[in-house]
Every structure is written in C-alpha cells, then in structure tokens.
Design a protein around this motif. Structure first.
Motif, PDB file in Angstrom:
ATOM      1  N   ASP A  35      16.513  -2.778   0.903  1.00 41.22           N
ATOM      2  CA  ASP A  35      15.847  -3.638   1.879  1.00 41.22           C
ATOM      3  C   ASP A  35      14.434  -3.161   2.201  1.00 41.22           C
ATOM      4  OD1 ASP A  35      16.576  -1.314   3.158  1.00 41.22           O
ATOM      5  OD2 ASP A  35      17.325  -2.292   4.976  1.00 41.22           O
ATOM      6  N   ASP A  36      13.911  -2.254   1.391  1.00 40.37           N
ATOM      7  CA  ASP A  36      12.560  -1.730   1.627  1.00 40.37           C
ATOM      8  C   ASP A  36      11.520  -2.845   1.461  1.00 40.37           C
ATOM      9  OD1 ASP A  36      11.016   1.099   1.678  1.00 40.37           O
ATOM     10  OD2 ASP A  36       9.928  -0.305   0.387  1.00 40.37           O
ATOM     11  N   PRO A  37      10.435  -2.823   2.262  1.00 40.38           N
ATOM     12  CA  PRO A  37       9.397  -3.857   2.142  1.00 40.38           C
ATOM     13  C   PRO A  37       8.797  -3.962   0.740  1.00 40.38           C
ATOM     14  CG  PRO A  37       9.096  -2.605   4.164  1.00 40.38           C
ATOM     15  CD  PRO A  37      10.177  -1.904   3.398  1.00 40.38           C
ATOM     16  N   ILE A  38       8.719  -2.846   0.017  1.00 35.75           N
ATOM     17  CA  ILE A  38       8.174  -2.886  -1.348  1.00 35.75           C
ATOM     18  C   ILE A  38       9.099  -3.687  -2.259  1.00 35.75           C
ATOM     19  CG2 ILE A  38       7.475  -1.510  -3.348  1.00 35.75           C
ATOM     20  CD1 ILE A  38       6.828   0.774  -1.411  1.00 35.75           C
ATOM     21  N   ASP A  74      17.359  11.005   0.457  1.00 35.66           N
ATOM     22  CA  ASP A  74      17.966  10.356   1.616  1.00 35.66           C
ATOM     23  C   ASP A  74      18.008   8.872   1.265  1.00 35.66           C
ATOM     24  OD1 ASP A  74      18.508   8.991   3.969  1.00 35.66           O
ATOM     25  OD2 ASP A  74      17.257  10.283   5.226  1.00 35.66           O
ATOM     26  N   PRO A  75      19.198   8.279   1.090  1.00 29.35           N
ATOM     27  CA  PRO A  75      19.266   6.885   0.638  1.00 29.35           C
ATOM     28  C   PRO A  75      18.576   5.887   1.555  1.00 29.35           C
ATOM     29  CG  PRO A  75      21.466   7.839   0.882  1.00 29.35           C
ATOM     30  CD  PRO A  75      20.493   8.878   1.313  1.00 29.35           C
ATOM     31  N   ALA A  76      18.258   6.288   2.773  1.00 32.10           N
ATOM     32  CA  ALA A  76      17.616   5.373   3.712  1.00 32.10           C
ATOM     33  C   ALA A  76      16.090   5.441   3.632  1.00 32.10           C
ATOM     34  CB  ALA A  76      18.064   5.677   5.137  1.00 32.10           C
ATOM     35  N   LYS A  77      15.547   6.368   2.813  1.00 29.81           N
ATOM     36  CA  LYS A  77      14.104   6.566   2.769  1.00 29.81           C
ATOM     37  C   LYS A  77      13.566   6.475   1.335  1.00 29.81           C
ATOM     38  CE  LYS A  77      14.165   9.711   6.762  1.00 29.81           C
ATOM     39  NZ  LYS A  77      13.867  11.083   7.232  1.00 29.81           N
ATOM     40  N   ILE A 130      -3.252  -3.002 -17.379  1.00 27.94           N
ATOM     41  CA  ILE A 130      -1.927  -2.569 -17.802  1.00 27.94           C
ATOM     42  C   ILE A 130      -1.053  -2.140 -16.632  1.00 27.94           C
ATOM     43  CG2 ILE A 130      -2.687  -0.192 -18.229  1.00 27.94           C
ATOM     44  CD1 ILE A 130      -0.766  -0.153 -20.630  1.00 27.94           C
ATOM     45  N   SER A 131      -1.649  -1.502 -15.626  1.00 23.08           N
ATOM     46  CA  SER A 131      -0.858  -0.961 -14.518  1.00 23.08           C
ATOM     47  C   SER A 131      -0.861  -1.865 -13.289  1.00 23.08           C
ATOM     48  CB  SER A 131      -1.393   0.424 -14.123  1.00 23.08           C
ATOM     49  OG  SER A 131      -2.732   0.337 -13.672  1.00 23.08           O
ATOM     50  N   LEU A 132      -1.170  -3.129 -13.479  1.00 22.35           N
ATOM     51  CA  LEU A 132      -1.318  -4.060 -12.365  1.00 22.35           C
ATOM     52  C   LEU A 132      -0.094  -4.076 -11.446  1.00 22.35           C
ATOM     53  CD1 LEU A 132      -3.173  -6.284 -11.179  1.00 22.35           C
ATOM     54  CD2 LEU A 132      -1.860  -7.918 -12.532  1.00 22.35           C
ATOM     55  N   TYR A 133       1.101  -4.008 -12.039  1.00 19.70           N
ATOM     56  CA  TYR A 133       2.332  -4.067 -11.247  1.00 19.70           C
ATOM     57  C   TYR A 133       2.966  -2.689 -11.065  1.00 19.70           C
ATOM     58  CZ  TYR A 133       1.732  -8.915 -12.725  1.00 19.70           C
ATOM     59  OH  TYR A 133       1.224 -10.161 -12.973  1.00 19.70           O
ATOM     60  N   GLY A 134       2.228  -1.656 -11.445  1.00 10.85           N
ATOM     61  CA  GLY A 134       2.757  -0.302 -11.395  1.00 10.85           C
ATOM     62  C   GLY A 134       2.231   0.507 -10.226  1.00 10.85           C
ATOM     63  N   PRO A 135       1.698   1.699 -10.481  1.00 12.78           N
ATOM     64  CA  PRO A 135       1.237   2.573  -9.401  1.00 12.78           C
ATOM     65  C   PRO A 135       0.283   1.942  -8.391  1.00 12.78           C
ATOM     66  CG  PRO A 135       1.367   3.814 -11.426  1.00 12.78           C
ATOM     67  CD  PRO A 135       1.659   2.381 -11.799  1.00 12.78           C
ATOM     68  N   PRO A 136      -0.730   1.154  -8.803  1.00 16.30           N
ATOM     69  CA  PRO A 136      -1.590   0.551  -7.778  1.00 16.30           C
ATOM     70  C   PRO A 136      -0.823  -0.359  -6.825  1.00 16.30           C
ATOM     71  CG  PRO A 136      -2.644   0.435  -9.931  1.00 16.30           C
ATOM     72  CD  PRO A 136      -1.235   0.861 -10.167  1.00 16.30           C
ATOM     73  N   ALA A 137       0.144  -1.107  -7.353  1.00 19.52           N
ATOM     74  CA  ALA A 137       0.924  -2.001  -6.505  1.00 19.52           C
ATOM     75  C   ALA A 137       1.813  -1.210  -5.548  1.00 19.52           C
ATOM     76  CB  ALA A 137       1.784  -2.926  -7.372  1.00 19.52           C
ATOM     77  N   ILE A 138       2.481  -0.179  -6.073  1.00 19.32           N
ATOM     78  CA  ILE A 138       3.339   0.656  -5.231  1.00 19.32           C
ATOM     79  C   ILE A 138       2.517   1.282  -4.107  1.00 19.32           C
ATOM     80  CG2 ILE A 138       4.807   2.702  -5.173  1.00 19.32           C
ATOM     81  CD1 ILE A 138       6.111   0.468  -6.650  1.00 19.32           C
ATOM     82  N   THR A 139       1.332   1.764  -4.437  1.00 17.09           N
ATOM     83  CA  THR A 139       0.473   2.420  -3.445  1.00 17.09           C
ATOM     84  C   THR A 139       0.035   1.444  -2.360  1.00 17.09           C
ATOM     85  OG1 THR A 139      -0.344   3.891  -5.188  1.00 17.09           O
ATOM     86  CG2 THR A 139      -1.584   3.841  -3.130  1.00 17.09           C
ATOM     87  N   ALA A 140      -0.426   0.265  -2.775  1.00 20.45           N
ATOM     88  CA  ALA A 140      -0.888  -0.732  -1.803  1.00 20.45           C
ATOM     89  C   ALA A 140       0.245  -1.163  -0.873  1.00 20.45           C
ATOM     90  CB  ALA A 140      -1.459  -1.944  -2.540  1.00 20.45           C
ATOM     91  N   LEU A 141       1.426  -1.370  -1.428  1.00 23.12           N
ATOM     92  CA  LEU A 141       2.549  -1.819  -0.620  1.00 23.12           C
ATOM     93  C   LEU A 141       3.088  -0.712   0.279  1.00 23.12           C
ATOM     94  CD1 LEU A 141       4.382  -3.999  -3.285  1.00 23.12           C
ATOM     95  CD2 LEU A 141       3.247  -4.819  -1.211  1.00 23.12           C
ATOM     96  N   ALA A 142       3.091   0.520  -0.228  1.00 20.94           N
ATOM     97  CA  ALA A 142       3.540   1.643   0.604  1.00 20.94           C
ATOM     98  C   ALA A 142       2.573   1.865   1.767  1.00 20.94           C
ATOM     99  CB  ALA A 142       3.655   2.904  -0.237  1.00 20.94           C
ATOM    100  N   ARG A 156       0.711  -0.452   3.188  1.00 20.70           N
ATOM    101  CA  ARG A 156       0.915  -1.566   4.119  1.00 20.70           C
ATOM    102  C   ARG A 156       2.186  -1.376   4.954  1.00 20.70           C
ATOM    103  NH1 ARG A 156       1.148  -7.619   1.769  1.00 20.70           N
ATOM    104  NH2 ARG A 156       3.293  -7.060   1.263  1.00 20.70           N
ATOM    105  N   ALA A 157       3.218  -0.788   4.338  1.00 20.96           N
ATOM    106  CA  ALA A 157       4.491  -0.589   5.032  1.00 20.96           C
ATOM    107  C   ALA A 157       4.541   0.706   5.826  1.00 20.96           C
ATOM    108  CB  ALA A 157       5.637  -0.613   4.019  1.00 20.96           C
ATOM    109  N   GLY A 158       3.450   1.504   5.792  1.00 16.55           N
ATOM    110  CA  GLY A 158       3.432   2.776   6.508  1.00 16.55           C
ATOM    111  C   GLY A 158       4.346   3.819   5.896  1.00 16.55           C
ATOM    112  N   GLU A 159       4.510   3.779   4.565  1.00 21.65           N
ATOM    113  CA  GLU A 159       5.456   4.664   3.899  1.00 21.65           C
ATOM    114  C   GLU A 159       4.806   5.790   3.093  1.00 21.65           C
ATOM    115  OE1 GLU A 159       9.186   1.559   3.388  1.00 21.65           O
ATOM    116  OE2 GLU A 159       7.976   2.048   1.623  1.00 21.65           O
ATOM    117  N   LEU A 160       3.489   5.910   3.146  1.00 23.23           N
ATOM    118  CA  LEU A 160       2.833   6.994   2.415  1.00 23.23           C
ATOM    119  C   LEU A 160       3.260   8.366   2.941  1.00 23.23           C
ATOM    120  CD1 LEU A 160      -0.813   5.617   2.007  1.00 23.23           C
ATOM    121  CD2 LEU A 160       1.067   5.565   0.348  1.00 23.23           C
TER     122      LEU A 160
END
Length: 261
Positions: free
Chosen positions: A134-137, A110-113, A180-192, A194-198
């Motif tokens: 326009d996603d918060p991440i 779904d392009p909106a999600k 190594i993964s500083l900007y990868g999965p841990p960042a995506i998880t923390a931001l998701a 925070r944005a209520g997207e999990l």
C-alpha cells in the motif's frame, strides 16, 4: 524479518548472475527468478516462476513494438523489469534484488517500511527494493500501468520538454524512448521524496560501493577493506558486458566465484 528474494530475467543467465544468485541463497534467503521461458541451469535453491502471472508479456508493447520475430529490443527488458518489480511489491512477493546483486550477508526488513539505498548522492537505486503493497510509490505505479501511453504524472519538466520536441520532430511518440531509466531510479527517487520516504534510504555503501566502478569488482586489487566494511550488505555489480568473462585471479569476482560455487 528475513524476506524472500525475487527477481525477473529474460534470456540466458551468464556466469556472473549465477554467482550472484548462489550468494543470495547462501545468505539464507528463498530465491525465485521469474521468467517467461524456463531458465535452465539455475543454482540449487533458486526457484523459477512464471512471469506471465505477475505482468503479461503483452505489457512490453506499451514500451515499444517487438521486432519482426516477436523479440524484445532496445531498452525493453530493463524498463519492463522496472514495472515487474512493482507488481511483485503489490503481490507481497518479497524483496527485489537484481540478478547481479552479490549478497554478502542476509537482508532484514521491516515489512511496514520501504527498503532501498542511495545509488548516488541524489538518486536512489532500485536494484535492491522492498515496498509495502500500500506504499504511495506502489500505488503511483499501479495508476501509471493502467495508461496506454505510460506517462507519469510525476515526470520532470525537462523530460516533458524533451518528449514534446521528439514528437514534433517525428522521432518518437513513445515516452519510454526518451531515457532508459525513466521508470527506474529517477522515478523511485521522485516518488519517495514526494511521499517523505527518503528517510528510509540506506547509505550508498550498503549495496552500491562498486556499482559505478565495475573495475573494483572485475580487476585485481586489495578488496579486504570493502569486505570488512560492516555497512556493506551486498554489491550491485553492473557488469557492463563482462558477465560472461572468466574471473581474473586476484579480483573480487574471483573471490566471489570461489566462495559461491
């Protein structure tokens, strides 16, 4: 919606990645690999696009200085790709798949999600990723990329402490060197989170059934249950240096190499 598939590669592609790219085409997707140099020998149906137009090569110098010959070293390629995929989200380019994702069926979004999956119990993966522009991440990464020091405002306290200690000891003054993964999965998880997207995260089996155990892909075994599992959409391989090896008869890799040749 069946999206286009996009990724980034730097250097020669090994036989495993070529197999995975063929599988992505076979699933019915338009596939484009971005690179700074032409990629010879790409499978039929896989396009090659100029990476410089998405994220300049010079951005890598924010991560760490190049070698004497101008080449990247250490974690540069992996961390550069973490930012590159976010730029592709801004450009509405499609769904990101790492070049070592073997696709077993088409991806529908779904392009909106957001579209991502759990890699492990408390961490999302970013090997398969789609985010609306326009996603918060995406917006958080856009703000981060404007910095010279690339210090995320969402950085975990433990990483801040480690970085501070490394600077005091004179080990490194670049945050990108601490993990190594500083900007990868841990960042995506923390931001998701925070944005209520999990809530949008697919189960681990959707793409990461063999990710932590490459032997399930490379070694001979009965893989019929894995292929018959309706929750499995694809497999992120994580080859651990085995991408150039010939498939071993009786392995899932041998099955994939025969099916997607």
């Amino acid at each position: 919606m069946r999206p286009d598939v996009v990724s980034f590669w730097h250097g020669p592609l090994d036989r495993l990645r070529l197999t995975c790219l063929r599988s992505q085409v076979a699933a019915g997707h338009k596939v484009t690999v971005y690179s700074f140099d032409p990629l010879p020998g790409l499978p039929d149906g896989v396009g090659n696009a100029e990476a410089e137009a998405i994220l300049p090569h010079a951005f890598s110098e924010k991560l760490r200085p190049p070698g004497p010959d101008g080449s990247w070293h250490g974690w540069t390629i992996l961390q550069f790709s973490d930012f590159f995929r976010m730029r592709l989200m801004t450009e509405r380019a499609g769904v990101w798949l790492d070049a070592d994702v073997l696709l077993l069926k088409p991806i529908e979004i779904d392009p909106a999600k957001p579209y991502f999956a759990w890699e492990r119990p408390r961490q999302l993966g970013n090997s398969v990723l789609y985010l609306p522009p326009d996603d918060p991440i995406v917006r958080a990464f856009e703000g981060l990329m404007k910095q010279e020091e690339l210090t995320p405002e969402w950085l975990a306290l433990r990483h801040r402490v480690v970085f501070a200690l490394r600077r005091l000891r004179g080990v490194s003054d670049r945050l990108s060197d601490i993990r190594i993964s500083l900007y990868g999965p841990p960042a995506i998880t923390a931001l998701a989170r925070r944005a209520g997207e999990l809530q949008y995260a697919l189960p681990k089996q959707s793409f990461y059934a063999v990710h932590a155990e490459p032997k399930l892909f490379f070694e001979p075994r009965d893989f019929s249950k894995l292929l018959g599992n309706p929750d499995v959409i694809g497999l992120h391989i994580s080859p651990k240096g085995r991408g150039h090896e010939a498939p071993i008869p009786g392995s899932l890799y041998a099955w994939a190499a025969e099916k997607f040749r």
